[in-house]
Design a protein around this motif. Structure first.
Motif, PDB file in Angstrom:
ATOM      1  N   TYR A   1       0.802  -1.228   0.000  1.00 39.19           N
ATOM      2  CA  TYR A   1       0.000   0.000   0.000  1.00 39.19           C
ATOM      3  C   TYR A   1       0.832   1.274   0.000  1.00 39.19           C
ATOM      4  O   TYR A   1       0.282   2.370  -0.016  1.00 39.19           O
ATOM      5  N   TYR A   2       2.144   1.138   0.009  1.00 39.04           N
ATOM      6  CA  TYR A   2       3.004   2.313   0.043  1.00 39.04           C
ATOM      7  C   TYR A   2       2.687   3.289  -1.096  1.00 39.04           C
ATOM      8  O   TYR A   2       2.578   4.487  -0.880  1.00 39.04           O
TER       9      TYR A   2
ATOM     10  N   ASN B   1      -0.089   2.991  -3.139  1.00 37.22           N
ATOM     11  CA  ASN B   1      -1.504   2.913  -3.513  1.00 37.22           C
ATOM     12  C   ASN B   1      -2.134   4.300  -3.557  1.00 37.22           C
ATOM     13  O   ASN B   1      -2.023   5.072  -2.606  1.00 37.22           O
TER      14      ASN B   1
ATOM     15  N   TYR C   1      -8.783   2.002   4.565  1.00 32.87           N
ATOM     16  CA  TYR C   1      -7.770   1.086   5.080  1.00 32.87           C
ATOM     17  C   TYR C   1      -8.270   0.549   6.419  1.00 32.87           C
ATOM     18  O   TYR C   1      -8.622   1.324   7.303  1.00 32.87           O
TER      19      TYR C   1
ATOM     20  N   SER D   1      -8.488   6.945   2.449  1.00 37.36           N
ATOM     21  CA  SER D   1      -7.444   7.298   1.480  1.00 37.36           C
ATOM     22  C   SER D   1      -7.250   8.806   1.330  1.00 37.36           C
ATOM     23  O   SER D   1      -6.170   9.254   0.951  1.00 37.36           O
TER      24      SER D   1
ATOM     25  N   LYS E   1      -4.257   9.950   3.158  1.00 36.66           N
ATOM     26  CA  LYS E   1      -2.969   9.364   2.782  1.00 36.66           C
ATOM     27  C   LYS E   1      -2.158  10.372   1.973  1.00 36.66           C
ATOM     28  O   LYS E   1      -2.700  11.129   1.186  1.00 36.66           O
TER      29      LYS E   1
ATOM     30  N   ASP F   1       2.223  11.007   0.362  1.00 36.25           N
ATOM     31  CA  ASP F   1       3.555  10.446   0.165  1.00 36.25           C
ATOM     32  C   ASP F   1       4.557  11.227   0.999  1.00 36.25           C
ATOM     33  O   ASP F   1       4.962  12.321   0.636  1.00 36.25           O
TER      34      ASP F   1
ATOM     35  N   TRP G   1       6.851   3.884   4.067  1.00 38.00           N
ATOM     36  CA  TRP G   1       5.647   3.232   4.566  1.00 38.00           C
ATOM     37  C   TRP G   1       4.443   4.104   4.235  1.00 38.00           C
ATOM     38  O   TRP G   1       4.580   5.322   4.087  1.00 38.00           O
ATOM     39  N   PRO G   2       3.250   3.516   4.151  1.00 37.33           N
ATOM     40  CA  PRO G   2       2.065   4.352   3.960  1.00 37.33           C
ATOM     41  C   PRO G   2       1.956   5.378   5.082  1.00 37.33           C
ATOM     42  O   PRO G   2       2.141   5.047   6.258  1.00 37.33           O
TER      43      PRO G   2
ATOM     44  N   SER H   1       2.103  -1.656   5.806  1.00 37.97           N
ATOM     45  CA  SER H   1       1.125  -2.181   4.849  1.00 37.97           C
ATOM     46  C   SER H   1       0.572  -3.531   5.291  1.00 37.97           C
ATOM     47  O   SER H   1      -0.619  -3.795   5.130  1.00 37.97           O
TER      48      SER H   1
END
Length: 130
Positions: free
Chosen positions: A34-35, A37, A43, A55, A58, A60, A65-66, A121
């Protein structure tokens, strides 16, 4: 149903997920499914199905790691101090089954609250929204 002992957890989870969720391990950075995704969805805790992050939270962070800026609700997680490995960190646990998910750090995006939830993940399942 949430298992009542570790033998039941071992039967329910694959070895890597068991190591992270129940033994407070960590997956290798940049290795989790999922890094990268970018799909829209929820999630969930892989151990019990509790909804943990949407999401939309979320981003970057570049850490491997996510990363998320906030959980779906304040009662989705529990936070405990973690003094392992010579560090002081805030451990993130699933509020429903007490499984280890990752850690929380004060280096997230300032415009989104300044908190980074760094999550393994293998501790998550993803339910894509259609």
């Amino acid at each position: 149903m949430i298992p009542s002992d570790e033998n039941e957890w071992k039967k329910q989870l694959d070895p890597e997920s068991y190591h992270v969720l129940r033994q407070k391990g960590t997956e290798r950075p940049f290795s989790g499914q999922y890094y990268l995704n970018k799909d829209t969805g929820i999630y969930e805790c892989k151990a019990c199905g509790n909804e943990i992050f949407h999401s939309s939270a979320k981003y970057d962070s570049g850490c491997g790691w996510p990363s998320f800026t906030e959980p779906v609700s304040a009662d989705a997680i529990r936070v405990e101090m973690d003094y392992s490995h010579g560090m002081v960190r805030e451990e993130i646990l699933c509020a429903k089954c007490d499984s280890h998910l990752g850690h929380r750090f004060p280096d997230g995006p300032k415009d989104r609250g300044g908190i980074r939830y760094c999550i393994n993940s293998v501790a998550l399942d993803f339910k894509k929204e259609h």
